[in-house]
Design a protein around this motif. Structure first.
Motif, PDB file in Angstrom:
ATOM      1  N   PHE A  63       0.833  -1.194   0.000  1.00 24.82           N
ATOM      2  CA  PHE A  63       0.000   0.000   0.000  1.00 24.82           C
ATOM      3  C   PHE A  63       0.872   1.250   0.000  1.00 24.82           C
ATOM      4  N   MET A  64       0.274   2.378  -0.443  1.00 23.49           N
ATOM      5  CA  MET A  64       0.967   3.672  -0.344  1.00 23.49           C
ATOM      6  C   MET A  64       1.511   3.846   1.071  1.00 23.49           C
ATOM      7  N   GLY A  65       2.746   4.311   1.176  1.00 20.43           N
ATOM      8  CA  GLY A  65       3.292   4.588   2.503  1.00 20.43           C
ATOM      9  C   GLY A  65       3.879   3.374   3.202  1.00 20.43           C
TER      10      GLY A  65
ATOM     11  N   GLY B 293       6.567   1.934   2.371  1.00 24.68           N
ATOM     12  CA  GLY B 293       8.040   2.047   2.364  1.00 24.68           C
ATOM     13  C   GLY B 293       8.699   1.512   1.107  1.00 24.68           C
ATOM     14  N   LYS B 294       7.929   1.351   0.018  1.00 24.53           N
ATOM     15  CA  LYS B 294       8.471   0.722  -1.193  1.00 24.53           C
ATOM     16  C   LYS B 294       9.673   1.490  -1.754  1.00 24.53           C
ATOM     17  N   THR B 295       9.570   2.822  -1.789  1.00 25.12           N
ATOM     18  CA  THR B 295      10.654   3.601  -2.403  1.00 25.12           C
ATOM     19  C   THR B 295      11.912   3.574  -1.539  1.00 25.12           C
TER      20      THR B 295
ATOM     21  N   SER C  42       7.818   2.669 -10.750  1.00 30.33           N
ATOM     22  CA  SER C  42       6.952   2.750 -11.942  1.00 30.33           C
ATOM     23  C   SER C  42       6.225   4.090 -12.010  1.00 30.33           C
ATOM     24  N   ASP C  43       5.872   4.666 -10.855  1.00 28.55           N
ATOM     25  CA  ASP C  43       5.185   5.966 -10.858  1.00 28.55           C
ATOM     26  C   ASP C  43       6.085   7.061 -11.428  1.00 28.55           C
ATOM     27  N   GLU C  44       7.354   7.045 -10.996  1.00 32.23           N
ATOM     28  CA  GLU C  44       8.278   8.094 -11.467  1.00 32.23           C
ATOM     29  C   GLU C  44       8.520   7.973 -12.962  1.00 32.23           C
TER      30      GLU C  44
ATOM     31  N   SER D 142       2.072  14.864 -13.958  1.00 34.73           N
ATOM     32  CA  SER D 142       2.061  14.144 -12.690  1.00 34.73           C
ATOM     33  C   SER D 142       0.930  13.114 -12.663  1.00 34.73           C
ATOM     34  N   ILE D 143       1.034  12.173 -11.736  1.00 31.97           N
ATOM     35  CA  ILE D 143      -0.024  11.178 -11.576  1.00 31.97           C
ATOM     36  C   ILE D 143      -1.336  11.860 -11.182  1.00 31.97           C
ATOM     37  N   ALA D 144      -1.235  12.887 -10.337  1.00 28.85           N
ATOM     38  CA  ALA D 144      -2.447  13.624  -9.952  1.00 28.85           C
ATOM     39  C   ALA D 144      -3.129  14.206 -11.200  1.00 28.85           C
TER      40      ALA D 144
ATOM     41  N   THR E 293      -7.811   4.984 -16.966  1.00 30.35           N
ATOM     42  CA  THR E 293      -6.707   5.286 -17.891  1.00 30.35           C
ATOM     43  C   THR E 293      -5.368   5.172 -17.177  1.00 30.35           C
ATOM     44  N   PHE E 294      -5.322   5.690 -15.928  1.00 32.07           N
ATOM     45  CA  PHE E 294      -4.070   5.553 -15.169  1.00 32.07           C
ATOM     46  C   PHE E 294      -3.670   4.083 -15.043  1.00 32.07           C
ATOM     47  N   ARG E 295      -4.627   3.211 -14.704  1.00 24.54           N
ATOM     48  CA  ARG E 295      -4.298   1.773 -14.530  1.00 24.54           C
ATOM     49  C   ARG E 295      -3.773   1.165 -15.831  1.00 24.54           C
ATOM     50  N   ARG E 296      -4.322   1.599 -16.964  1.00 22.32           N
ATOM     51  CA  ARG E 296      -3.830   1.070 -18.250  1.00 22.32           C
ATOM     52  C   ARG E 296      -2.408   1.552 -18.504  1.00 22.32           C
TER      53      ARG E 296
ATOM     54  N   VAL F  64       6.346  -0.750  -7.588  1.00 30.66           N
ATOM     55  CA  VAL F  64       5.159  -0.384  -8.380  1.00 30.66           C
ATOM     56  C   VAL F  64       4.148   0.303  -7.472  1.00 30.66           C
ATOM     57  N   GLY F  65       3.294   1.132  -8.054  1.00 32.72           N
ATOM     58  CA  GLY F  65       2.295   1.868  -7.280  1.00 32.72           C
ATOM     59  C   GLY F  65       1.414   0.918  -6.471  1.00 32.72           C
ATOM     60  N   GLY F  66       0.927   1.424  -5.341  1.00 31.95           N
ATOM     61  CA  GLY F  66       0.156   0.582  -4.418  1.00 31.95           C
ATOM     62  C   GLY F  66      -1.098  -0.027  -5.014  1.00 31.95           C
ATOM     63  N   GLY F  67      -1.621   0.589  -6.090  1.00 27.71           N
ATOM     64  CA  GLY F  67      -2.861   0.076  -6.672  1.00 27.71           C
ATOM     65  C   GLY F  67      -2.638  -0.773  -7.909  1.00 27.71           C
ATOM     66  N   ALA F  68      -1.392  -1.010  -8.279  1.00 21.25           N
ATOM     67  CA  ALA F  68      -1.103  -1.759  -9.513  1.00 21.25           C
ATOM     68  C   ALA F  68      -1.760  -3.135  -9.494  1.00 21.25           C
TER      69      ALA F  68
ATOM     70  N   SER G 140      -0.149  14.614  -3.763  1.00 21.63           N
ATOM     71  CA  SER G 140       0.316  13.971  -4.991  1.00 21.63           C
ATOM     72  C   SER G 140      -0.261  12.554  -5.126  1.00 21.63           C
ATOM     73  N   ARG G 141      -1.015  12.123  -4.111  1.00 18.77           N
ATOM     74  CA  ARG G 141      -1.615  10.778  -4.165  1.00 18.77           C
ATOM     75  C   ARG G 141      -3.149  10.903  -4.239  1.00 18.77           C
ATOM     76  N   PRO G 142      -3.686  10.963  -5.471  1.00 16.49           N
ATOM     77  CA  PRO G 142      -5.115  11.257  -5.638  1.00 16.49           C
ATOM     78  C   PRO G 142      -6.041  10.243  -4.971  1.00 16.49           C
ATOM     79  N   VAL G 143      -5.604   8.995  -4.863  1.00 19.06           N
ATOM     80  CA  VAL G 143      -6.468   7.964  -4.273  1.00 19.06           C
ATOM     81  C   VAL G 143      -6.801   8.303  -2.812  1.00 19.06           C
ATOM     82  N   LEU G 144      -5.903   9.019  -2.151  1.00 14.12           N
ATOM     83  CA  LEU G 144      -6.151   9.380  -0.747  1.00 14.12           C
ATOM     84  C   LEU G 144      -7.344  10.312  -0.604  1.00 14.12           C
TER      85      LEU G 144
ATOM     86  N   GLY H 248      -9.638  -4.419   0.408  1.00 16.07           N
ATOM     87  CA  GLY H 248      -9.827  -5.103  -0.875  1.00 16.07           C
ATOM     88  C   GLY H 248      -8.515  -5.515  -1.521  1.00 16.07           C
ATOM     89  N   ARG H 249      -7.462  -4.758  -1.242  1.00 14.30           N
ATOM     90  CA  ARG H 249      -6.177  -5.085  -1.875  1.00 14.30           C
ATOM     91  C   ARG H 249      -5.423  -6.202  -1.165  1.00 14.30           C
ATOM     92  N   LEU H 250      -5.727  -6.445   0.088  1.00 13.15           N
ATOM     93  CA  LEU H 250      -4.931  -7.441   0.828  1.00 13.15           C
ATOM     94  C   LEU H 250      -4.883  -8.798   0.124  1.00 13.15           C
TER      95      LEU H 250
END
Ligand code: S3P
Length: 163
Positions: free
Chosen positions: A7-9, A11-13, A30-32, A41-43, A53-56, A75-79, A113-117, A128-130
């Motif tokens: 998930f976002m935050g 510590g992936k980066t 992958s986001d960068e 930007s992703i936002a 479209t972002f997911r594609r 990769v982004g938390g929602g990939a 910068s994280r629109p999903v939030l 749902g992602r777990l």
């Protein structure tokens, strides 16, 4: 290829950079790469073209990076929400950096910068992602209350066990 998911935050980066240094391979996020290639930007992608479209774009970006030279790839938390992306990840060594929703919320605050939030239902998304993270992960490493160097060491030990 070693792919970091979570998930976002989670510590992936930070962990990805440390892991790549230890393994002496480049680190990519992958986001960068997507932002650099799109020139926005992703936002902006979310605001102008929407999440689908972002997911594609994200899937295409991940596919091309997985086809390239060996790296540690975050990769982004929602990939993992995209079934085709999950299929791509299954061919690689996937590490799930795991943190509770409380932990990640404390780490990321309200990062614009994280629109999903800013979207409703973040707890549902987290839950749902777990199973999706579990579906593709070869190893799971908890990150809560651990310094990045400790997490890197845990990941290396876990990779040693499965390789
Ligand atoms: C997203 C996570 C972000 C980024 C985008 C969407 C998500 O990546 O891909 O804002 O849906 O969880 P990080 O996990 O690197 O923040």
């Amino acid at each position: 290829m070693i792919v970091l998911i979570g998930f976002m935050g989670a510590g992936k980066t930070t962990v990805g950079r440390g892991l790549a240094a230890r393994l002496e391979v480049p680190f990519l996020d992958s986001d960068e790469v997507l932002e650099a290639r799109e020139g926005r930007s992703i936002a902006e992608v979310f605001a102008t073209d929407g999440e689908a479209t972002f997911r594609r774009l994200e899937r295409e970006m991940i596919a091309s990076l997985l086809d390239g030279p060996e790296t540690v790839l975050a990769v982004g938390g929602g990939a993992v929400e995209d079934a085709a992306t999950r299929s791509l990840l299954r061919n690689h060594t996937v590490v799930h950096l795991e943190a509770s929703l409380d932990d990640v919320a404390a780490r990321i605050g309200d990062d614009e910068s994280r629109p999903v939030l800013a979207m409703p239902g973040i707890a549902e998304r987290y839950r749902g992602r777990l199973p999706l993270y579990a579906d593709v992960a070869d190893v799971v490493v908890p990150t809560a209350n651990r310094r990045p160097e400790e997490v890197v060491a845990d990941v290396l030990a876990a990779l040693d066990r499965i390789r």
